[in-house]
Every structure is written in structure tokens, then in C-alpha cells.
Design an enzyme around this catalytic site. Structure first.
Site, PDB file in Angstrom:
ATOM      1  N   HIS A   7       0.844  -1.193   0.000  1.00 29.89           N
ATOM      2  CA  HIS A   7       0.000   0.000   0.000  1.00 29.89           C
ATOM      3  C   HIS A   7       0.881   1.245   0.000  1.00 29.89           C
ATOM      4  O   HIS A   7       2.074   1.159   0.201  1.00 29.89           O
ATOM      5  CB  HIS A   7      -0.936   0.025   1.219  1.00 29.89           C
ATOM      6  CG  HIS A   7      -0.211   0.096   2.528  1.00 29.89           C
ATOM      7  ND1 HIS A   7       0.117  -1.016   3.250  1.00 29.89           N
ATOM      8  CD2 HIS A   7       0.258   1.151   3.236  1.00 29.89           C
ATOM      9  CE1 HIS A   7       0.750  -0.659   4.356  1.00 29.89           C
ATOM     10  NE2 HIS A   7       0.858   0.655   4.368  1.00 29.89           N
ATOM     11  N   ARG A  11      -0.464  10.621   5.463  1.00 28.95           N
ATOM     12  CA  ARG A  11      -1.085  11.193   6.662  1.00 28.95           C
ATOM     13  C   ARG A  11      -2.100  12.240   6.228  1.00 28.95           C
ATOM     14  O   ARG A  11      -1.835  13.003   5.304  1.00 28.95           O
ATOM     15  CB  ARG A  11      -0.022  11.818   7.550  1.00 28.95           C
ATOM     16  CG  ARG A  11       0.833  10.787   8.237  1.00 28.95           C
ATOM     17  CD  ARG A  11       1.864  11.442   9.172  1.00 28.95           C
ATOM     18  NE  ARG A  11       2.635  10.423   9.817  1.00 28.95           N
ATOM     19  CZ  ARG A  11       3.694   9.830   9.282  1.00 28.95           C
ATOM     20  NH1 ARG A  11       4.111  10.185   8.085  1.00 28.95           N
ATOM     21  NH2 ARG A  11       4.350   8.898   9.932  1.00 28.95           N
ATOM     22  N   GLU A  56      -3.418   3.834   2.163  1.00 29.52           N
ATOM     23  CA  GLU A  56      -3.696   3.842   3.599  1.00 29.52           C
ATOM     24  C   GLU A  56      -3.747   5.291   4.067  1.00 29.52           C
ATOM     25  O   GLU A  56      -2.759   6.016   3.950  1.00 29.52           O
ATOM     26  CB  GLU A  56      -2.612   3.095   4.371  1.00 29.52           C
ATOM     27  CG  GLU A  56      -2.740   3.217   5.881  1.00 29.52           C
ATOM     28  CD  GLU A  56      -1.498   2.730   6.610  1.00 29.52           C
ATOM     29  OE1 GLU A  56      -1.208   3.284   7.682  1.00 29.52           O
ATOM     30  OE2 GLU A  56      -0.809   1.818   6.095  1.00 29.52           O
ATOM     31  N   ASN A  60      -4.394  10.945  12.745  1.00 27.73           N
ATOM     32  CA  ASN A  60      -4.092  11.074  14.172  1.00 27.73           C
ATOM     33  C   ASN A  60      -5.203  11.860  14.847  1.00 27.73           C
ATOM     34  O   ASN A  60      -5.467  13.009  14.481  1.00 27.73           O
ATOM     35  CB  ASN A  60      -2.727  11.748  14.363  1.00 27.73           C
ATOM     36  CG  ASN A  60      -1.611  10.883  13.854  1.00 27.73           C
ATOM     37  OD1 ASN A  60      -1.487   9.726  14.237  1.00 27.73           O
ATOM     38  ND2 ASN A  60      -0.802  11.425  12.956  1.00 27.73           N
ATOM     39  N   HIS A  76       3.477  11.301  -5.766  1.00 33.63           N
ATOM     40  CA  HIS A  76       2.052  11.298  -6.081  1.00 33.63           C
ATOM     41  C   HIS A  76       1.522   9.874  -6.131  1.00 33.63           C
ATOM     42  O   HIS A  76       2.276   8.918  -6.187  1.00 33.63           O
ATOM     43  CB  HIS A  76       1.782  12.005  -7.420  1.00 33.63           C
ATOM     44  CG  HIS A  76       2.385  11.311  -8.594  1.00 33.63           C
ATOM     45  ND1 HIS A  76       3.620  11.634  -9.090  1.00 33.63           N
ATOM     46  CD2 HIS A  76       1.925  10.293  -9.371  1.00 33.63           C
ATOM     47  CE1 HIS A  76       3.898  10.865 -10.115  1.00 33.63           C
ATOM     48  NE2 HIS A  76       2.887  10.028 -10.316  1.00 33.63           N
ATOM     49  N   GLU A 119      -2.124  11.818  -9.745  1.00 32.82           N
ATOM     50  CA  GLU A 119      -2.035  11.814 -11.197  1.00 32.82           C
ATOM     51  C   GLU A 119      -3.149  10.934 -11.746  1.00 32.82           C
ATOM     52  O   GLU A 119      -3.322   9.793 -11.301  1.00 32.82           O
ATOM     53  CB  GLU A 119      -0.685  11.257 -11.639  1.00 32.82           C
ATOM     54  CG  GLU A 119      -0.514  11.186 -13.140  1.00 32.82           C
ATOM     55  CD  GLU A 119       0.809  10.563 -13.544  1.00 32.82           C
ATOM     56  OE1 GLU A 119       1.295  10.929 -14.626  1.00 32.82           O
ATOM     57  OE2 GLU A 119       1.351   9.721 -12.798  1.00 32.82           O
TER      58      GLU A 119
END
Length: 142
Positions: A7, A11, A56, A60, A76, A119
Site C-alpha cells: 500500500h 497522513r 492507507e 491522528n 504522487h 495523477e
């Protein structure tokens, strides 16, 4: 040495906005883990039928003051799409800025709410150049 892609992790600052953005791209949530002790959530999203290639989203719960920075260290995410013009129109209709319009009928760039560069590449041959895309200027950077 055997290796397998798992993956791409990014964040995010606003989980709901980011999930909505990736949903507009055609991804759906395939897995979620919420850590009460770590105070974070991991949401895995992927295109239908391509669950082996998720992004993913790491969120937080107590925030992340460094986001969204305009850092380019990530690069990207790239997705092949059925109709680049239709998808870009859907994104624009939902308030997403098309940073690099698909003037050539082949490639466009957009950014997520957390400044993640995405992209978009037309599947197969490029579509014939058409308006408003052919004369649309780039905005910002990608």
C-alpha cells in the site's frame, strides 16, 4: 528476493474530507483499524476489484500540526481512469481544483485536501482534445 506491493500510506488532517475526495475518484473503504491506545485510525481505500492496491489514510485523532504542508517528498499517487474528462468534471463539480487539466486527453493532476498529488491517466489511447480542457490553464503546482 520476492517482494509484493502492499500500500501507499499518507497522513491526513481531515479524514472525512479526504475519504470523500478518494470516494469521488472511485475508491471505497476496504478496511479500517481504530487504535484507542495509539489515538489513530488507519483507513484503507482501493478501487473496486483492486483491493490489493490500497492507499492507507493515517489519521491522528489529536491532530497533526505539520499538515497540510506543501512538501513534495511524497511524490504522487497514480490512477488509470476510464474517462479522464468525465472524472475531472465530477471533481470540479464537487469543488476540487484541477491543477493540471487534461489538455492532451491523457493526463491530469489534482490534489487531495491534504495536498497529496494525484495523477490521473486516461486508460488506453488519449482522448481527443476538447474544451474546456484544451485551453484550461494549470493552477498552482502538482
Amino acid at each position: 528476493m520476492d517482494m509484493r506491493y502492499l500500500h501507499t500510506m499518507v497522513r491526513v488532517k481531515d479524514l472525512e474530507k479526504t475519504m470523500a475526495f478518494f470516494t469521488l475518484l472511485g475508491l471505497r473503504q476496504i478496511r479500517r483499524m481504530d487504535s484507542e491506545s495509539g489515538r489513530f485510525s488507519l483507513i484503507f481505500m482501493a478501487p473496486e476489484g483492486q483491493e490489493e492496491c490500497p492507499v492507507e489514510l493515517t489519521y491522528n485523532w489529536d491532530g497533526d500540526d505539520g499538515l497540510p504542508s506543501d512538501s513534495r517528498h511524497f511524490g504522487h499517487l497514480a490512477y488509470e481512469v476510464e474517462d479522464i474528462y468525465d472524472l475531472c468534471q465530477t471533481l470540479m463539480d464537487n469543488g476540487v481544483v484541477i491543477n493540471r487539466p487534461p489538455r492532451d486527453g491523457h493526463m491530469a493532476f489534482v490534489r487531495s485536501p491534504d495536498n497529496i498529488s494525484i495523477e490521473l491517466l486516461q486508460k488506453g489511447e488519449a482522448l481527443a482534445p476538447t474544451e474546456p480542457w484544451a485551453s484550461m490553464e494549470s493552477v498552482g503546482h502538482w
